[in-house]
Write a protein that holds these residues in place. Sequence first.
Motif: not given
Length: 308
Positions: A50-52, A205-214, A236-238, A244-248
């Motif tokens: 949903a980010r873009p 789930y263990r294969d899901l991350g910023p390295h693999s999301f592309t 978003q992976f940060r 929902d506030s993206n503060s954690s």
Amino acid sequence: MAAQESIGDAFSTPIDILDHEELFADSLYPSGFIHHISRCGSTLTAKALARPNGHMMISQGGPLQRGFWAHITKDWTRPAEPDEKTLRRLRTLVLAMTRPRCGDEHRAFVKFISWNVVYVDLIAAAFPDVPALFLYRDPVEVIASVKRDTTAALLTRGTDQGAFLTGLPREKGAELSDVDYLTACYARYFEVAKDAKCNLSLVNYRDLGPHSFTRVAEQGLDLCLKEDDRLAMLEQFRYHSKDDSNSSTFSDDRAAKQAALSEDERARIEETCADLIARLDHSKRNLFAKNAPFGGEDSQKTFARQHQ
């Protein structure tokens, strides 16, 4: 009305409004579907997609949580048949939710509620050209999360819907503990995903991350991404997916969740689910398929080692 914490006026329409596809001719045709077993990265995936700018995400839309399925099965007393009327109405219902809101949307995605995966082939029959993901996770970790913060699936125990979700008689399901009932549900989801005939890509789930999301986006959902859109998704992976506030920020809690269940509970889950998970992990449809040859006994030993 939201400030007053009340719904206010509401209205309903007859189900046959879904026979009028022309009412939603301006809706966005879905670019991808997300199926999952819950607590397995589906919220993170939905938020990343949903980010873009111009991306719309329908996340577990209310009409698809229970109402439509209860109607076509008469409250789970008969199978959901993929007849022309059912498929037309399902298409129209989805398109009713993907109507443009801001005017600049050009892609729409739908994240279904977890148990909707039992209808994955029926959904695909309504949208045969829409790619879909199935996200799954070690059920020990999923159930540990659910024990801390419950799930609606437990409300189906002892009902016709529960019998459908687990494949067990109502009376048998009603007697199960929370852990064993959820294990039966997740085993059914795994079985359905394993045998799905549609265009369904699998991601553990263990294969899901910023390295693999592309790869998930491009290969799993057939997306051709602009670089700024790709980077927006990875951002978003940060963050913690439930904030929902993206503060954690996100921290790996798999070890804590493994320790949250007793040894006996983990053993019962393994007995039911280990072989199914291994088959998903080794499937040709898995975007990160394990290369080792699959075998029932060996796969269960591998599952056991991961839980030591």
